[in-house]
Design a protein around this motif. Structure first.
Motif, PDB file in Angstrom:
ATOM      1  N   THR A 133       0.880  -1.143  -0.075  1.00 50.27           N
ATOM      2  CA  THR A 133      -0.138  -0.109   0.020  1.00 50.27           C
ATOM      3  C   THR A 133       0.990   1.305  -0.080  1.00 50.27           C
ATOM      4  O   THR A 133       2.090   1.120   0.019  1.00 50.27           O
ATOM      5  CB  THR A 133      -0.913  -0.067   1.142  1.00 50.27           C
ATOM      6  N   GLY A 134       0.119   2.487  -0.072  1.00 48.36           N
ATOM      7  CA  GLY A 134       0.817   3.687   0.009  1.00 48.36           C
ATOM      8  C   GLY A 134       1.502   4.010   1.180  1.00 48.36           C
ATOM      9  O   GLY A 134       2.663   4.338   1.456  1.00 48.36           O
ATOM     10  N   PHE A 135       0.537   3.767   2.453  1.00 47.16           N
ATOM     11  CA  PHE A 135       0.962   4.210   3.552  1.00 47.16           C
ATOM     12  C   PHE A 135       1.291   3.288   4.525  1.00 47.16           C
ATOM     13  O   PHE A 135       1.390   3.596   5.635  1.00 47.16           O
ATOM     14  CB  PHE A 135       0.093   5.200   4.093  1.00 47.16           C
ATOM     15  N   ALA A 145      -5.033   6.505  -0.437  1.00 39.96           N
ATOM     16  CA  ALA A 145      -4.495   5.842  -1.721  1.00 39.96           C
ATOM     17  C   ALA A 145      -3.264   7.035  -1.995  1.00 39.96           C
ATOM     18  O   ALA A 145      -3.255   8.063  -1.548  1.00 39.96           O
ATOM     19  CB  ALA A 145      -5.487   5.997  -2.755  1.00 39.96           C
ATOM     20  N   GLY A 146      -2.595   6.333  -2.935  1.00 42.05           N
ATOM     21  CA  GLY A 146      -1.470   7.414  -3.706  1.00 42.05           C
ATOM     22  C   GLY A 146      -0.557   6.758  -4.479  1.00 42.05           C
ATOM     23  O   GLY A 146      -0.684   5.483  -4.835  1.00 42.05           O
ATOM     24  N   TYR A 147       0.239   7.391  -5.121  1.00 42.57           N
ATOM     25  CA  TYR A 147       0.972   7.053  -6.340  1.00 42.57           C
ATOM     26  C   TYR A 147       2.451   7.460  -6.139  1.00 42.57           C
ATOM     27  O   TYR A 147       2.797   8.454  -5.438  1.00 42.57           O
ATOM     28  CB  TYR A 147       0.339   7.415  -7.764  1.00 42.57           C
ATOM     29  N   ASP A 148       3.439   6.933  -7.041  1.00 40.36           N
ATOM     30  CA  ASP A 148       4.895   7.019  -6.732  1.00 40.36           C
ATOM     31  C   ASP A 148       5.244   8.466  -6.477  1.00 40.36           C
ATOM     32  O   ASP A 148       5.897   8.774  -5.749  1.00 40.36           O
ATOM     33  CB  ASP A 148       5.426   6.488  -8.210  1.00 40.36           C
ATOM     34  N   MET A 154       6.313  13.417  -0.476  1.00 44.23           N
ATOM     35  CA  MET A 154       5.893  13.316   0.876  1.00 44.23           C
ATOM     36  C   MET A 154       7.334  12.578   1.720  1.00 44.23           C
ATOM     37  O   MET A 154       7.470  13.032   2.829  1.00 44.23           O
ATOM     38  CB  MET A 154       4.931  12.297   1.129  1.00 44.23           C
ATOM     39  N   GLY A 155       7.948  11.751   1.157  1.00 45.99           N
ATOM     40  CA  GLY A 155       9.070  11.076   1.809  1.00 45.99           C
ATOM     41  C   GLY A 155      10.318  11.722   1.773  1.00 45.99           C
ATOM     42  O   GLY A 155      11.300  11.132   2.333  1.00 45.99           O
ATOM     43  N   GLY A 156      10.474  13.052   1.061  1.00 43.77           N
ATOM     44  CA  GLY A 156      11.714  13.905   1.232  1.00 43.77           C
ATOM     45  C   GLY A 156      12.558  13.650   0.100  1.00 43.77           C
ATOM     46  O   GLY A 156      13.619  14.334  -0.251  1.00 43.77           O
ATOM     47  N   LEU A 157      12.358  12.664  -0.972  1.00 44.42           N
ATOM     48  CA  LEU A 157      13.275  12.568  -1.816  1.00 44.42           C
ATOM     49  C   LEU A 157      13.184  13.812  -2.909  1.00 44.42           C
ATOM     50  O   LEU A 157      14.264  14.220  -3.381  1.00 44.42           O
ATOM     51  CB  LEU A 157      12.834  11.358  -3.122  1.00 44.42           C
ATOM     52  N   MET A 158      12.091  14.456  -3.247  1.00 46.00           N
ATOM     53  CA  MET A 158      12.187  15.469  -4.102  1.00 46.00           C
ATOM     54  C   MET A 158      12.807  16.907  -3.541  1.00 46.00           C
ATOM     55  O   MET A 158      13.226  17.580  -4.075  1.00 46.00           O
ATOM     56  CB  MET A 158      10.573  15.805  -4.557  1.00 46.00           C
ATOM     57  N   SER A 159      12.706  16.640  -2.006  1.00 47.79           N
ATOM     58  CA  SER A 159      13.445  17.930  -1.666  1.00 47.79           C
ATOM     59  C   SER A 159      14.885  18.092  -1.654  1.00 47.79           C
ATOM     60  O   SER A 159      15.430  19.152  -1.686  1.00 47.79           O
ATOM     61  CB  SER A 159      13.138  17.954   0.071  1.00 47.79           C
ATOM     62  N   VAL A 216      10.549   4.741   0.756  1.00 48.18           N
ATOM     63  CA  VAL A 216      11.301   5.968  -0.014  1.00 48.18           C
ATOM     64  C   VAL A 216      12.034   6.551   1.086  1.00 48.18           C
ATOM     65  O   VAL A 216      13.008   7.138   0.895  1.00 48.18           O
ATOM     66  CB  VAL A 216      10.299   7.054  -0.587  1.00 48.18           C
ATOM     67  N   ILE A 217      11.564   6.598   2.425  1.00 52.14           N
ATOM     68  CA  ILE A 217      12.426   7.103   3.579  1.00 52.14           C
ATOM     69  C   ILE A 217      13.633   6.365   3.884  1.00 52.14           C
ATOM     70  O   ILE A 217      14.703   6.887   4.144  1.00 52.14           O
ATOM     71  CB  ILE A 217      11.386   7.294   4.725  1.00 52.14           C
ATOM     72  N   ALA A 218      13.530   4.882   3.809  1.00 52.82           N
ATOM     73  CA  ALA A 218      14.516   4.036   4.052  1.00 52.82           C
ATOM     74  C   ALA A 218      15.599   4.316   3.031  1.00 52.82           C
ATOM     75  O   ALA A 218      16.673   4.230   3.156  1.00 52.82           O
ATOM     76  CB  ALA A 218      14.156   2.817   4.182  1.00 52.82           C
ATOM     77  N   SER A 219      15.199   4.679   1.953  1.00 53.88           N
ATOM     78  CA  SER A 219      16.012   4.617   0.583  1.00 53.88           C
ATOM     79  C   SER A 219      16.899   5.781   0.532  1.00 53.88           C
ATOM     80  O   SER A 219      17.835   5.760  -0.137  1.00 53.88           O
ATOM     81  CB  SER A 219      15.089   4.614  -0.718  1.00 53.88           C
ATOM     82  N   LEU A 220      16.511   6.914   1.488  1.00 55.59           N
ATOM     83  CA  LEU A 220      17.257   8.260   1.579  1.00 55.59           C
ATOM     84  C   LEU A 220      18.654   8.064   2.301  1.00 55.59           C
ATOM     85  O   LEU A 220      19.505   8.605   2.082  1.00 55.59           O
ATOM     86  CB  LEU A 220      16.440   9.095   2.026  1.00 55.59           C
ATOM     87  N   SER A 221      18.840   6.878   3.023  1.00 50.77           N
ATOM     88  CA  SER A 221      20.208   6.362   3.348  1.00 50.77           C
ATOM     89  C   SER A 221      20.866   7.502   4.049  1.00 50.77           C
ATOM     90  O   SER A 221      20.443   8.090   5.158  1.00 50.77           O
ATOM     91  CB  SER A 221      20.667   5.638   2.445  1.00 50.77           C
TER      92      SER A 221
END
Length: 407
Positions: A133-135, A145-148, A154-159, A216-221
């Protein structure tokens, strides 16, 4: 040669769009039997995500587009209306004989149909039930609901992605492909495999909860770890690297290349190649930490030097010097690259609409159980009769289900 690693594992896949289907595809590549459940008439939502579509031999519109094709090989497609009582009975009958049940419905949706974890566990106590799921299954946002792209934001990747502040076009930027979906698919596969191993050693099934926001949060390492250490969000760096300096994309006389100088020795050799050996002994650039502090200055110097010659020239000289670098390729260059060709990253399979359909091969390579079987992503409902026949449904019953809209 041994059988594929997951031979004998049976998966019922109720996921749609990308993250879940990518995981099920990977497990199918590794030998699992994957039964993909799709909505009668329309199928997986991904089938309607737009062109390009394969060309139907009769020139008819169809639902076999690139978005669907990238994530659904090595599966059987069965159409079932899970909102109907008869459809729910089919799903439970299939789940009874499966090892893994995968779904990506909004939290609580499948409970209405008697297809939630507790209901499926009642008919198959050892089931590995994986929800994507998304969340996630818990927390205040669980029902959303949500998409990539939402999770990249929201997870900080775009920032931390995009041009540096002060440059034209500066501001948060989405990564090109649906990278959070892909990473979530990988986490989903890992979770399922771990649960299968646990069941093998204990006999106990379980519910696996995987979501895009966690992923996505975990991937920001190390980027996120910087914040956790000092409370500061790292700035956007464009193409600049994250550790060794100088690192980034540099324009040459006829194109661009990507350079990453990972240590002091590589820096000295790069300065030699660029015809400026004195830079390596400059106190401002002597150690990597010095070059990080004075990053703008060294990057500006390198930018001027790279403009003096061609991409091919610099790549040849840097490779001889043992400095990591590479061209900035588009997809045409990627699939024409001799290394990519050698690794066989483009594979061919037979599809009813395309005798030589190109797909991207599974990225895993095994010495004893190589992945060689790439069956084309199925047409909508292609295997409905076959799969239901395996449950004991005869032609008359299948026809009746079809007439009532259950399949």
């Amino acid at each position: 040669m041994s059988a594929l690693p997951l031979s004998g594992i049976k998966i019922l896949d109720l996921t749609r769009v990308l993250a879940g289907p990518l995981s099920a595809q990977m497990l199918g590549d590794l030998g699992a039997e994957v039964i993909k459940v799709e909505r009668p008439g329309t199928g997986d939502d991904a089938r309607a995500f737009g062109p390009p579509y394969l060309t139907d031999p009769e020139g008819k519109a169809n639902n076999n587009n690139s978005f669907y094709l990238c994530a659904n090989r090595n599966k059987k497609s069965v159409t079932v209306n899970v909102a109907s009582k008869e459809g729910q009975e089919i799903i439970r009958a299939l789940a009874k004989d499966c090892d893994v049940f995968m779904e990506n419905y909004k939290v609580g949706d499948l409970k209405r149909y008697g297809l939630d974890y507790e209901s499926i566990r009642a008919v198959n106590p050892g089931i590995i039930y994986c929800s994507v799921t998304g969340f996630g299954q818990t927390g205040p946002y669980a029902p959303r609901a949500g998409y990539d792209a939402i999770f990249q934001a929201m997870g900080g990747l775009m920032s931390v992605t995009g041009h540096m502040d002060g440059e034209p076009g500066a501001g948060p930027m989405k990564v090109g492909p649906s990278i959070v979906d892909y990473m979530t698919g990988m986490n989903t596969s890992t979770g399922i495999l771990a649960a299968l191993y646990h069941r093998k050693t204990t006999g106990v099934g379980q519910h696996v909860d995987v979501c895009l926001l966690d992923t996505v949060i975990a991937s920001l390492s190390h980027w996120a770890q910087i914040y956790l250490v000092n409370g500061t969000t790292p700035p956007r760096r464009g193409t600049w690297g994250n550790g060794g300096m100088p690192a980034g994309m540099f324009r040459c006389a006829d194109g661009e290349l990507m350079l990453v100088v990972g240590n002091d020795g590589q820096f000295a050799r790069t300065c030699e190649v660029l015809g400026a050996p004195e830079l390596a002994s400059n106190p401002k650039f002597l150690k990597n930490n010095d070059r990080v502090v004075n990053g703008k200055e060294i990057m500006a110097i390198f930018a001027g030097l790279f403009l003096k010659n061609t991409v091919t020239h610099w790549l040849e000289q840097l490779e001889k010097a043992g400095v990591p670098c590479g061209p900035v390729n588009d997809f045409a260059h990627v699939f024409a690259d001799p290394q990519v060709k050698s690794r066989g990253m483009e594979v061919k399979t037979e599809h009813p609409f395309e005798p030589q359909l190109s797909l991207i091969r599974n990225a895993l390579t095994f010495s004893e159980t190589p992945v060689k079987d790439y069956r084309a992503p199925p047409l909508l409902g292609e295997h409905t009769r076959e799969v239901l026949g395996g449950l004991g449904y005869d032609e008359a019953k299948i026809a009746g289900l079809r007439e009532r809209g259950a399949i």
